[in-house]
Design an enzyme around this catalytic site. Structure first.
Site, mmCIF file in Angstrom:
data_model
loop_
_atom_site.group_PDB
_atom_site.id
_atom_site.type_symbol
_atom_site.label_atom_id
_atom_site.label_comp_id
_atom_site.label_asym_id
_atom_site.label_seq_id
_atom_site.Cartn_x
_atom_site.Cartn_y
_atom_site.Cartn_z
ATOM 1 N N HIS A 231 83.481 -12.290 38.582
ATOM 2 C CA HIS A 231 82.900 -13.609 38.812
ATOM 3 C C HIS A 231 83.999 -14.645 38.561
ATOM 4 C CE1 HIS A 231 82.667 -14.127 34.480
ATOM 5 N NE2 HIS A 231 81.704 -13.216 34.318
ATOM 6 N N HIS B 241 86.262 -14.416 35.397
ATOM 7 C CA HIS B 241 87.378 -13.460 35.421
ATOM 8 C C HIS B 241 88.542 -14.013 36.243
ATOM 9 C CE1 HIS B 241 83.752 -10.683 35.095
ATOM 10 N NE2 HIS B 241 84.366 -10.547 33.933
ATOM 11 N N CYS C 153 78.166 -3.195 19.263
ATOM 12 C CA CYS C 153 77.811 -3.841 20.533
ATOM 13 C C CYS C 153 78.496 -3.084 21.658
ATOM 14 C CB CYS C 153 78.232 -5.308 20.577
ATOM 15 S SG CYS C 153 78.084 -5.988 22.249
ATOM 16 N N CYS D 258 80.882 -5.402 23.802
ATOM 17 C CA CYS D 258 82.175 -5.707 23.175
ATOM 18 C C CYS D 258 82.955 -4.434 22.899
ATOM 19 C CB CYS D 258 82.016 -6.396 21.832
ATOM 20 S SG CYS D 258 81.236 -7.984 21.848
ATOM 21 N N CYS E 232 74.405 -9.437 19.070
ATOM 22 C CA CYS E 232 75.845 -9.625 19.258
ATOM 23 C C CYS E 232 76.162 -11.113 19.420
ATOM 24 C CB CYS E 232 76.310 -8.865 20.494
ATOM 25 S SG CYS E 232 77.936 -9.385 21.030
ATOM 26 N N HIS F 194 77.557 -11.526 23.236
ATOM 27 C CA HIS F 194 76.721 -11.200 24.392
ATOM 28 C C HIS F 194 75.240 -11.495 24.189
ATOM 29 C CE1 HIS F 194 80.401 -8.807 25.015
ATOM 30 N NE2 HIS F 194 80.213 -9.167 26.262
ATOM 31 N N LYS G 41 76.591 -19.670 29.675
ATOM 32 C CA LYS G 41 77.636 -18.674 29.839
ATOM 33 C C LYS G 41 77.318 -17.877 31.110
ATOM 34 C CE LYS G 41 80.124 -15.193 27.334
ATOM 35 N NZ LYS G 41 79.828 -13.817 27.683
ATOM 36 N N LYS H 10 75.300 -12.248 35.268
ATOM 37 C CA LYS H 10 74.487 -11.834 36.409
ATOM 38 C C LYS H 10 73.025 -12.096 36.158
ATOM 39 C CE LYS H 10 76.086 -9.426 40.012
ATOM 40 N NZ LYS H 10 76.285 -8.110 40.578
#
Ligand code: MSP
Length: 512
Positions: free
Chosen positions: A20, A23, A130, A133, A147, A150, A298, A301
């Site tokens: 996405h 990245h 997690c 991670c 986490c 996330h 954040k 998806k």
């Protein structure tokens, strides 16, 4: 610098999904820096790749009904196709499933294992893990029991693991950061790292027996290497560690590991300590950028904020894409993406700014000089432009070396703004009507064309495609790729008689 080479890396990406724009933010920034160093005439090694081991990948493969290797083989091209379209000119692409990497990881593990300080030892681990991670957390690091990165539930795990004795490296790390104030940047991240290390370091686990998708430990193959030890090692694998000592001596240490702030701990604490344990020099700098958000959230998806880069490139083009993210979001800080702000930047800075400058100047060269760059009569019509070019070029250089990417691009835009204003002030379209002012007209259009040439050179690292098209329109015979700064940005190198063509607009106006 690495001994002889400017060595810069991106993180290696998990190919459990498609990229996405978050990245791609990493990748574009790294490519901009790498291309700038090439423009300075340096030998550059720009590395990227995919991080293909671990439980997360194994689970994604299971969900897709494939073996882990089949799964990563099918996903990895989805990353390369994005880098190709974004003009990411990496020099090497590493996959952690390659045999060269397996060899380097085993060598590093064995070296640390045998270093005589018992830095790798067998213990039992019980903790909250997690999967995203690939890290254990302590109870108080969790946010609402989840986490902190996330927001997903952590899993209670207990297993026999090998550990790396990170706790033994706190003092050495602190001495290292003290001796190298730029080793972790920006300052806010450096302070974060210092405070974690001063707070005391815990050993971390480097192996698993609970899954098989990883590199077996050379002395105990029932264990596979834990993903972070594996992943971080990619940076030395690709530099020739364990396979090409001469090359390794030329390339290592890396100048910059570009990363996002979420993987700071691993890069700025684990990694230098792992290298110290093997008597290898730590990287010169870890640079942690901020996070892109969409609508204040954040990217992910699941909340439909995971925008694929092609959705934007299809509309705005790749050069606008690269420019926008570098220019709009203060590099180092978090920033929010919106289609509206991208559309505004596109029209203000690119269509009306650079694009309009280029099309006006090339059109006038066409009408008044049959497209040929005029001789420069000694009229002084260039005014303050040469001095501004000199000043901008030198500030740009300082900012780029300091990874101040946003102000660096803004500095170049001072030239765009000044050149457009210059045209309004000198009004070449009026000079063209007065036969007695032919020399003045030539002086103005030469200066304007010279600005375009210099802009093409300076902007080639951030928008290589548009800079290349502008260069072609200018008709300069030497390739753009052969230009070096500061020489190529010296005033007066554009040869009179060069045949320019107007061509397609660099940044046509778009319907929103
Ligand atoms: N595989 C590890 C890195 C190993 S490096 C030895 C990893 N991979 S990742 O695919 O999850 O993330 C890769 C990079 O993308 C990280 O630098 C991360 O910060 C960055 N980004 C992911 N989402 C992001 C945003 N929303 N914004 C900016 N960068 C983000 O972590």
């Amino acid at each position: 610098m690495g001994r002889d080479v400017f060595y810069i890396t991106t993180p290696i990406y998990y190919p459990n999904d498609v990229p996405h724009i978050g990245h791609a933010y990493d990748a574009v920034a790294t490519d901009f820096i790498a291309r700038y160093h090439r423009l300075r005439g340096e030998e550059v090694f720009h590395l990227t790749g995919t991080d293909e081991h671990g439980l997360k990948l194994q689970r994604a493969a299971e969900a897709a009904g494939m073996s882990p290797k089949e799964w990563v083989d099918s996903m990895e091209p989805r990353w390369r196709e994005v880098w190709a379209r974004l003009d990411i000119a990496y020099d090497d692409y590493i996959r952690t499933t390659e045999s060269r990497h397996e060899a380097a990881v085993k060598k590093l593990l064995q070296t640390v294992h045998d270093n005589g300080r018992d830095d790798i030892y067998l213990g039992t681990y019980e903790g909250l893990y997690c999967v995203s991670c690939e890290l254990y957390y302590t109870e108080d690091e969790l946010v609402d029991g989840r986490c902190p990165i996330h927001g997903i539930p952590v899993e209670a795990m207990r297993e026999e693991n090998y550990f790396f004795r990170l706790s033994a490296y706190a003092d050495r790390l602190l001495r290292h950061y003290e001796a190298h104030p730029k080793a972790v940047q920006p300052e806010v991240r450096r302070n974060e790292v210092l405070s974690v290390v001063r707070g005391g370091l815990q050993d971390f686990s480097i192996s698993r027996t609970s899954f098989r998708w990883g590199i077996p430990l050379p002395w105990d193959p029932a264990h596979v290497n834990y993903v972070w030890f594996d992943a971080l090692t990619n940076y030395i694998t690709a530099a020739g560690y364990g396979s090409d000592p001469e090359r390794f001596a030329r390339v290592w240490p890396a100048n910059i590991h570009m990363i996002g702030k979420d993987i700071l701990r691993q890069h700025a604490i684990y990694w230098p300590a792992m290298l110290m344990a093997a008597d290898i020099e730590p990287p010169e700098q870890v640079w942690a950028h901020g996070f892109l958000t969409v609508g204040g959230q954040k990217m992910s998806k699941t909340n439909a904020t995971g925008i694929h880069p092609f959705e934007l490139v299809d509309h705005f083009g790749v050069d606008a894409y690269r420019y926008y993210f570098i220019r709009e979001i203060q590099f180092g800080q978090d920033g929010s993406f919106s289609f509206e702000s991208m559309n505004d930047r596109y029209h203000a800075d690119l269509a009306n700014g650079l694009g309009n400058l280029a099309s006006r100047v090339l059109a006038m060269l066409g009408s008044y000089y049959d497209g040929l760059v005029p001789e420069v009569p000694a009229t002084g019509m260039e005014g303050d432009l040469p001095a501004l070019v000199k000043d901008v070029t030198s500030r740009y250089d300082g900012l780029m070396l300091d990874v101040a990417l946003t102000p660096a691009v803004a500095a170049v835009w001072e030239l765009v703004g000044r050149a457009n204003q210059y045209l309004v002030e000198r009004a070449p379209w009026r000079l063209a009507k007065d036969p007695e002012r032919r020399d003045d007209l030539a002086g103005v259009l030469y200066a304007a064309a010279e600005i375009l040439r210099i802009l093409a050179v300076l902007l080639s690292p951030v928008m290589p495609g548009a800079a290349g098209r502008l260069w072609t329109q200018l008709g300069i015979s030497e390739p753009l790729a052969a230009q070096n700064v500061p020489e190529a940005a010296e005033w007066g190198r554009l040869a009179p008689g060069t045949r320019t063509t107007k061509g397609e607009p660099l940044f046509p106006r778009l319907d929103s």
